[in-house]
Design an enzyme around this catalytic site. Structure first.
Site, PDB file in Angstrom:
ATOM      1  N   HIS A 140       0.825  -1.200   0.000  1.00 51.31           N
ATOM      2  CA  HIS A 140       0.000   0.000   0.000  1.00 51.31           C
ATOM      3  C   HIS A 140       0.860   1.251   0.000  1.00 51.31           C
ATOM      4  O   HIS A 140       0.508   2.260  -0.634  1.00 51.31           O
ATOM      5  CB  HIS A 140      -0.929  -0.012   1.219  1.00 51.31           C
ATOM      6  CG  HIS A 140      -2.038   0.990   1.149  1.00 51.31           C
ATOM      7  ND1 HIS A 140      -2.008   2.173   1.851  1.00 51.31           N
ATOM      8  CD2 HIS A 140      -3.199   0.991   0.459  1.00 51.31           C
ATOM      9  CE1 HIS A 140      -3.113   2.857   1.595  1.00 51.31           C
ATOM     10  NE2 HIS A 140      -3.858   2.163   0.761  1.00 51.31           N
ATOM     11  N   CYS A 141       1.984   1.211   0.688  1.00 48.30           N
ATOM     12  CA  CYS A 141       2.875   2.374   0.790  1.00 48.30           C
ATOM     13  C   CYS A 141       3.465   2.778  -0.555  1.00 48.30           C
ATOM     14  O   CYS A 141       3.771   3.952  -0.766  1.00 48.30           O
ATOM     15  CB  CYS A 141       4.007   2.089   1.770  1.00 48.30           C
ATOM     16  SG  CYS A 141       3.489   1.680   3.441  1.00 48.30           S
ATOM     17  N   MET A 142       3.654   1.813  -1.452  1.00 48.27           N
ATOM     18  CA  MET A 142       4.352   2.081  -2.705  1.00 48.27           C
ATOM     19  C   MET A 142       3.417   2.398  -3.863  1.00 48.27           C
ATOM     20  O   MET A 142       3.870   2.776  -4.936  1.00 48.27           O
ATOM     21  CB  MET A 142       5.233   0.893  -3.089  1.00 48.27           C
ATOM     22  CG  MET A 142       4.458  -0.392  -3.240  1.00 48.27           C
ATOM     23  SD  MET A 142       5.471  -1.806  -3.659  1.00 48.27           S
ATOM     24  CE  MET A 142       5.586  -1.617  -5.422  1.00 48.27           C
TER      25      MET A 142
END
Length: 363
Positions: free
Chosen positions: A352-354
Site C-alpha cells: 500500500h505504501c508504494m
C-alpha cells in the site's frame, strides 16, 4: 488554487480504493539506503507487483532517468511483467513511497448535491517533507504535481494559516462516502510533527472540504517499528462503506497488544457518516519481523485493492494463510494474491505504501 473553497466553489470526494481505477502509480526502486544490505531482491518484488497489476489496469512507473528506465524494462521483461499496460515517466525521485509523496486524486462535488462530476479529475497536492524525519524529500515533493499533469488533473493545494498542509496518503483511509480513518499519533503528536498548530477540528475541516469526508474516525496509535509514527494503513482499512478490517495481536506480551486493543475499542464506538455502527473484522498480525536488531512494521493491513485483484503482503508466517482467507472472504469477486514482503519491509513500507491509485474517468 486557493486553499479554502468559497461557498459557491466545488468541494471534492476522494473515492474508495475499491472503486474503478484507470491506473496505479508507483516509483521504481533506486535508493539503496532504504534497504541497506538488502537491495538486490527489491526490484524483483516490484516486478512481481507490476506483473499482477498490469493484468488488470495500467501501471504508471516513475523512473529517475533513462538508465533507470532501461534497467526497469529489462527487469520487467525477465519477470514476464512488461506489456502494453506499463508506461514509464522519467522524473527524478528521492525514494519510492508514492502513497505518501504522490497526489490524492479526487472528484469535484457541489455542496448542494451528492453527485460528483466524474468527467474531470482533481489532484489534492499535499506538501511532502519525508514524514518530518528525513532530509531527502525535495524531489519527491514535486512528484504529486507531475502526476497531476500527466493525468490531466487540476491541482489543489490545501493550506492552513497560509501554509501548505503536510499529509501523507498512508496516514488516512476513506470509504468514499464521507468517512475517513486516521490516528492521533501521526497527526496530533509533537513527535515528527507535520503541521504545528493544527488541531483535530482543523484536520476535520480539511478532510471534509478536500476529501469529501466530514466524518473523521480518530484511532489512537500505529504499530511498533513504523517510522512514519502512526500511519493508519498498517493497522485499519476500510473494505466497504460500513466495514473495516483492523489488526489485532493475540500475544499479551506484544508491544502492539494494548495499542491495537484500544483501536478496536474506538472502532466499536464509531459510526459511519450516516450514524450507523461501523462493522469491524479482526485481522491478525504476523509474528514480529526483525532485521539487524530492529523491529519492522510488518502488517497484513498494508494490502492494495486494484481492479479485480487485491495484493496482500505476506511474510512466510503461519498467519499468512489466515490473513489471505479473511481478505478473500471480504472480496469474493477479486483475485487475492500474496506478495512476499519480508525483504521489502526492511524499507519500512509494503504494497500500500508504494502504490497510488488513479480513478477511472467514465467514457
Amino acid at each position: 488554487m486557493n486553499s479554502k473553497p468559497s461557498a459557491n466553489s466545488p468541494t471534492y470526494r476522494m473515492p474508495a480504493e475499491w472503486e474503478a481505477h484507470a491506473a496505479t502509480w508507483l516509483a521504481w526502486p533506486h535508493y539503496k539506503l532504504d534497504w541497506p544490505g538488502k537491495f538486490e531482491p527489491i526490484p524483483w518484488v516490484y516486478a512481481e507487483i507490476v506483473r499482477y497489476l498490469s493484468r488488470h489496469e495500467r501501471v504508471e512507473v516513475i523512473v529517475k532517468d533513462a538508465p533507470a528506465e532501461k534497467l526497469a524494462r529489462k527487469t520487467l521483461q525477465r519477470a514476464h511483467a512488461f506489456n502494453e499496460n506499463v508506461r514509464f515517466h522519467r522524473w527524478p525521485t528521492d525514494r519510492v513511497w508514492t502513497r505518501d509523496s504522490g497526489c490524492a486524486f479526487v472528484w469535484s462535488c457541489r455542496e448542494d448535491t451528492p453527485l460528483c462530476d466524474k468527467s474531470k479529475l482533481y489532484a489534492v497536492k499535499w506538501r511532502f517533507n519525508a514524514w518530518a524525519k528525513y532530509p531527502n524529500w525535495k524531489r519527491d515533493e514535486k512528484v504529486g504535481s507531475l502526476m497531476a499533469q500527466a493525468a490531466n488533473a487540476a491541482e489543489v493545494r490545501p493550506e492552513f494559516n497560509n501554509t501548505r498542509i503536510v499529509l501523507e496518503g498512508g496516514s488516512i483511509d476513506v470509504n468514499g462516502c464521507g468517512s475517513i480513518l486516521t490516528t492521533e499519533e501521526c497527526l496530533l503528536s509533537r513527535t515528527q510533527q507535520r503541521n504545528p498548530g493544527m488541531k483535530k477540528r482543523d484536520y476535520e475541516r480539511v478532510f471534509a472540504e478536500y476529501l469529501g469526508a466530514p466524518n473523521t474516525i480518530w484511532l489512537d496509535s500505529g504499530i511498533s517499528g513504523d517510522d512514519t509514527h502512526g500511519h493508519v494503513d498498517d493497522i485499519t482499512r476500510f473494505v466497504s462503506p460500513d466495514t473495516v478490517v483492523s489488526c489485532v495481536d493475540a500475544d499479551p506480551a506484544s508491544e502492539n497488544y494494548e495499542a491495537l486493543r484500544e483501536n478496536i475499542r474506538r472502532l466499536r464506538d464509531a459510526t459511519t457518516e450516516n450514524g450507523k455502527p461501523l462493522g469491524t473484522i479482526d485481522l491478525p498480525m504476523p509474528a514480529p519481523v526483525y532485521f539487524e536488531g530492529r523491529r519492522l512494521p510488518a502488517s497484513y493491513a498494508n494490502f492494495y485493492i486494484a481492479n479485480g485483484i487485491v495484493l496482500v503482503p505476506v511474510f512466510n508466517d503461519p498467519n499468512d494463510r489466515v490473513a489471505l482467507d479473511i481478505v478473500a472472504d471480504i472480496f469474493p469477486d477479486r483475485e487475492i494474491v500474496g506478495i512476499y514482503c519480508g525483504d521489502l519491509i526492511w524499507g519500512f513500507g509494503a504494497i500500500h505504501c508504494m502504490t497510488q491509485p488513479q480513478p477511472a474517468v467514465p467514457e
